[in-house]
Design an enzyme around this catalytic site. Sequence first.
Site, PDB file in Angstrom:
ATOM      1  N   ASN A   1     -11.436  69.552   7.493  1.00 40.74           N
ATOM      2  CA  ASN A   1     -12.573  68.488   6.815  1.00 40.74           C
ATOM      3  C   ASN A   1     -12.691  67.469   7.945  1.00 40.74           C
ATOM      4  OD1 ASN A   1     -14.252  67.004   5.603  1.00 40.74           O
ATOM      5  ND2 ASN A   1     -12.862  66.341   3.760  1.00 40.74           N
TER       6      ASN A   1
ATOM      7  N   LYS B   1     -14.902  65.178   7.937  1.00 37.81           N
ATOM      8  CA  LYS B   1     -15.296  64.024   7.086  1.00 37.81           C
ATOM      9  C   LYS B   1     -16.643  63.384   8.288  1.00 37.81           C
ATOM     10  CE  LYS B   1     -11.348  63.523   4.851  1.00 37.81           C
ATOM     11  NZ  LYS B   1     -10.356  62.256   4.092  1.00 37.81           N
TER      12      LYS B   1
ATOM     13  N   HIS C   1     -14.624  66.237  -3.507  1.00 43.47           N
ATOM     14  CA  HIS C   1     -13.717  65.513  -2.609  1.00 43.47           C
ATOM     15  C   HIS C   1     -13.436  64.020  -3.243  1.00 43.47           C
ATOM     16  CE1 HIS C   1     -11.641  63.548   0.566  1.00 43.47           C
ATOM     17  NE2 HIS C   1     -11.339  65.047   1.292  1.00 43.47           N
TER      18      HIS C   1
ATOM     19  N   GLU D   1     -13.238  61.301  -1.854  1.00 48.60           N
ATOM     20  CA  GLU D   1     -14.223  60.322  -1.369  1.00 48.60           C
ATOM     21  C   GLU D   1     -15.633  60.332  -1.902  1.00 48.60           C
ATOM     22  OE1 GLU D   1     -11.583  60.651   2.830  1.00 48.60           O
ATOM     23  OE2 GLU D   1     -13.719  61.623   2.672  1.00 48.60           O
TER      24      GLU D   1
ATOM     25  N   GLY E   1      -4.937  60.629   3.968  1.00 48.20           N
ATOM     26  CA  GLY E   1      -5.083  59.652   5.003  1.00 48.20           C
ATOM     27  C   GLY E   1      -4.125  58.628   5.092  1.00 48.20           C
TER      28      GLY E   1
ATOM     29  N   SER F   1      -2.280  64.935   4.130  1.00 46.47           N
ATOM     30  CA  SER F   1      -1.598  64.474   5.390  1.00 46.47           C
ATOM     31  C   SER F   1      -0.815  65.500   5.965  1.00 46.47           C
ATOM     32  CB  SER F   1      -0.512  63.332   5.025  1.00 46.47           C
ATOM     33  OG  SER F   1      -1.539  62.145   4.953  1.00 46.47           O
TER      34      SER F   1
END
Length: 253
Positions: free
Chosen positions: A9, A11, A95, A97, A173, A213
């Site tokens: 991904n 992003k 997701h 986010e 992240g 991660s």
Amino acid sequence: MSRTMVAGNWKMNTTPTQGTALVKEVMNKVPNPPTKVVFGVPAIQLLAVQKLVSGHANYAVAAQNMHQEEKGAYTGETSAEMLVDAGIEYVILGHSERRDYDGEDDELINRKIIRALEAGLKPIYCCGEKLDIREANNQEVVVGKQIEQAFSSLSPEQVAQIVIAYEPVWAIGTGVTASKEQAQGMHDYIRRMIANQFGSEVAKGMTILYGGSVKPDNAEELFAEPDVDGGLVGGASLDAENFAAIIRAIKPA
């Protein structure tokens, strides 16, 4: 049929020029991947990346989002039908986010999943808990509710087309990764939940990815767990060497 997969991904990262170079480098490093490899790229890059992977059985492209309506006055949005016509195979939905920054909830995500499936797209559905939920040991309750709501009204045949990505929000992240035991525990719970609701055959065939991660130095031990079928990779997917190493960490069935 193998249920393994490694999806990246990206992003909101890479220009079209950078993205094209990244895909070429990954494909040069791993010309015959041992698993399905999916590039989740920004919308502006979908056509170019799809052209690069076209004809390669184990490489595919995912959109990072789509609109829940078939068409209409939705400026700036992309429909499922547009993605299918462009040759896109997957779409990332749910997701964290999108949930946090855009207010998406599982009712809306359910509508997107239904729309995607009707159009012929395969959703990569993201679910996962925040740190306070994990610390209170309520992760199964929260993730279970997310899946139940997002898969509401779906048939077993529809659910069989979905990839689930378990992403503990506290590990996205942050550099913190769930232990292999934590990842396996949640993946086992998700698979048992799918079996109870949609049947054991659907559960056995379902791809369940770990995201949070994932890096070259932890991928192999995570992917060795029996219910961890691969990863949804964030930052490490932006580096060709790292992403190639993660792809190679999958052991062919």
